[in-house]
Design a protein around this motif. Structure first.
Motif, short mmCIF file in Angstrom:
data_model
loop_
_atom_site.label_atom_id
_atom_site.label_comp_id
_atom_site.label_asym_id
_atom_site.label_seq_id
_atom_site.Cartn_x
_atom_site.Cartn_y
_atom_site.Cartn_z
N SER A 274 29.50 7.60 64.29
CA SER A 274 30.36 8.60 64.93
C SER A 274 30.39 8.23 66.41
N THR A 275 31.57 8.32 67.01
CA THR A 275 31.65 7.96 68.44
C THR A 275 30.79 8.92 69.27
N GLN B 134 35.01 5.28 61.58
CA GLN B 134 33.73 5.99 61.65
C GLN B 134 33.22 6.20 60.23
N ARG C 45 33.24 20.28 63.35
CA ARG C 45 32.46 21.45 63.75
C ARG C 45 31.73 22.03 62.56
N LYS D 219 46.60 21.22 60.93
CA LYS D 219 45.76 20.64 61.97
C LYS D 219 46.12 19.18 62.25
N ARG E 55 32.07 13.44 62.19
CA ARG E 55 31.71 14.83 61.90
C ARG E 55 32.61 15.82 62.62
C1 BTN Z 1 36.69 19.64 64.08
O1 BTN Z 1 37.86 20.00 64.06
O2 BTN Z 1 35.88 20.13 63.28
C2 BTN Z 1 36.26 18.61 65.09
C3 BTN Z 1 36.59 17.21 64.67
C4 BTN Z 1 36.20 16.17 65.70
C5 BTN Z 1 36.41 14.75 65.23
C6 BTN Z 1 36.13 13.73 66.29
S1 BTN Z 1 36.59 12.09 65.83
C7 BTN Z 1 35.75 11.44 67.22
C8 BTN Z 1 34.46 12.22 67.35
N1 BTN Z 1 33.43 11.65 66.52
C9 BTN Z 1 33.06 12.49 65.53
O3 BTN Z 1 32.20 12.24 64.67
N2 BTN Z 1 33.75 13.63 65.61
C10 BTN Z 1 34.68 13.62 66.73
#
Ligand code: BTN
Length: 325
Positions: A92-93, A116, A122, A187, A120
């Motif tokens: 994950s970044t 990725q 929220r 979304k 992840r």
């Molecule tokens: C959400 O709507 O639940 C939040 C999503 C966020 C996704 C981004 S992609 C780049 C960064 N790395 C991750 O693992 N998650 C965020």
């Protein structure tokens, strides 16, 4: 700035072309060295034409993310985007930014990944990030405020991203509290802010943003097809991800400057004008707790103010919002 970033910057900002001699002088290298870098850029997929009269001209760019190109596309970043790294694959970044944060890297660094393996979302959810189809990136920030105000970063990100998407694509997008960007109710962008803090001071914030750019509906798991969309699905065309990235970073950098200048209220006002949640009766789920009421406004920390049926004002800083029709 690397030589490649400087060459791409010159070619992007001189659409009429730049001569080898000119580039060599500006970069302090030989013409042969310029030519060698042009060849290397061509290998990466940049279509660069060389003509005796006009010099080098950039005709087309690949739809791949290259740090040098992303840097070359920036105007004058103050903080966000002054350093950019691209990874082909990562968990994950946000994980990479966390590591940078602990290593003491300066704020403003941006990490993109083409893919990725453990993206992840929220509330412990999984974020689907098809390789090469979207912008999956994170930014390291070290804002000078108490943890209670950290929601401001989420509000700032949603405001900046919504504005950039609207200006670049012309799409009508809406913000759903706290941080989803929707198009036609689906979304398009997700934002995940993670924070490390002491009781009275934020150490750092990892701002993770996922934008579905060229994701076709058929590439999404069935369960997401009804609730998610992409720029491709909404506009009917593919977008060059680097172009979208540049617009997003510029907007984020502008709004981070507004925040640092003590002007969070201007951001909150813009957010309020884009928000689909305000004025609606909503139910907020925070773990096992449910609160319902009318979403009224944002306070100065970025919390949502909800008026319950008993007339009390509740401050909401997390959870999921359902809009009651
Ligand atoms: C959400 O709507 O639940 C939040 C999503 C966020 C996704 C981004 S992609 C780049 C960064 N790395 C991750 O693992 N998650 C965020």
């Amino acid at each position: 700035v690397t030589t490649d970033a400087a060459i791409l910057h010159a070619l992007r900002h001189d659409p009429g072309g730049a001569s080898g001699a000119d580039l060599a002088r500006r970069l302090g290298i030989s013409r042969a060295a310029v030519w060698a870098r042009i060849e290397a850029l061509r290998e990466l997929g940049y279509d660069i034409e060389a003509s005796p009269h006009q010099g080098y001209q950039l005709l087309d760019s690949p739809d791949a993310l290259h740090a040098d190109d992303l840097i070359a596309r920036q105007r004058r970043p103050q903080i966000i985007g002054r350093d950019i790294r691209v990874f082909q694959e990562t968990t994950s970044t946000n994980d990479i930014i966390e590591r940078f944060a602990r290593d003491g890297v300066e704020e403003g660094v941006v990490v993109f990944a083409e893919s990725q393996t453990q993206g992840r979302g929220r509330l412990g959810r999984k974020w689907v990030s098809p390789p090469g189809r979207g912008l999956w990136f994170s930014v390291l920030l070290r804002p000078q405020f108490p943890p209670a105000a950290a929601t401001r970063i989420t509000i700032l990100a949603a405001t900046a991203v919504a504005r950039a998407v609207r200006e670049l694509t012309g799409l009508r997008v809406e913000i759903k509290w706290p941080n989803d960007i929707l198009a036609r109710g689906r979304k398009l962008v997700g934002i995940l802010t993670e924070m490390s803090a002491e009781p009275d001071r934020v150490r750092h914030v990892t701002l993770g943003i996922g934008v579905d750019v060229n994701v076709a509906a058929s590439e999404l798991p069935a369960a997401l097809r009804e609730v998610a969309t992409s720029l491709l699905e909404e506009t009917g065309r593919r977008w060059q991800r680097a172009e979208v990235a540049a617009a997003l970073l510029e907007a984020l950098d502008d709004d981070y400057a507004r925040l640092r200048d003590g002007n969070f209220r201007a951001i909150a006002d813009e957010w309020e004008s884009q928000c689909a949640t305000l004025g609606q009766n909503v139910v907020v789920e925070m773990g096992a707790r449910r609160i319902s009421g009318r979403a009224e406004s944002l306070d100065d920390d970025g919390a949502l103010l909800l008026r319950t049926q008993h007339g009390r004002l509740e401050r909401i800083i997390g959870g999921d919002v359902l809009i009651e029709k």
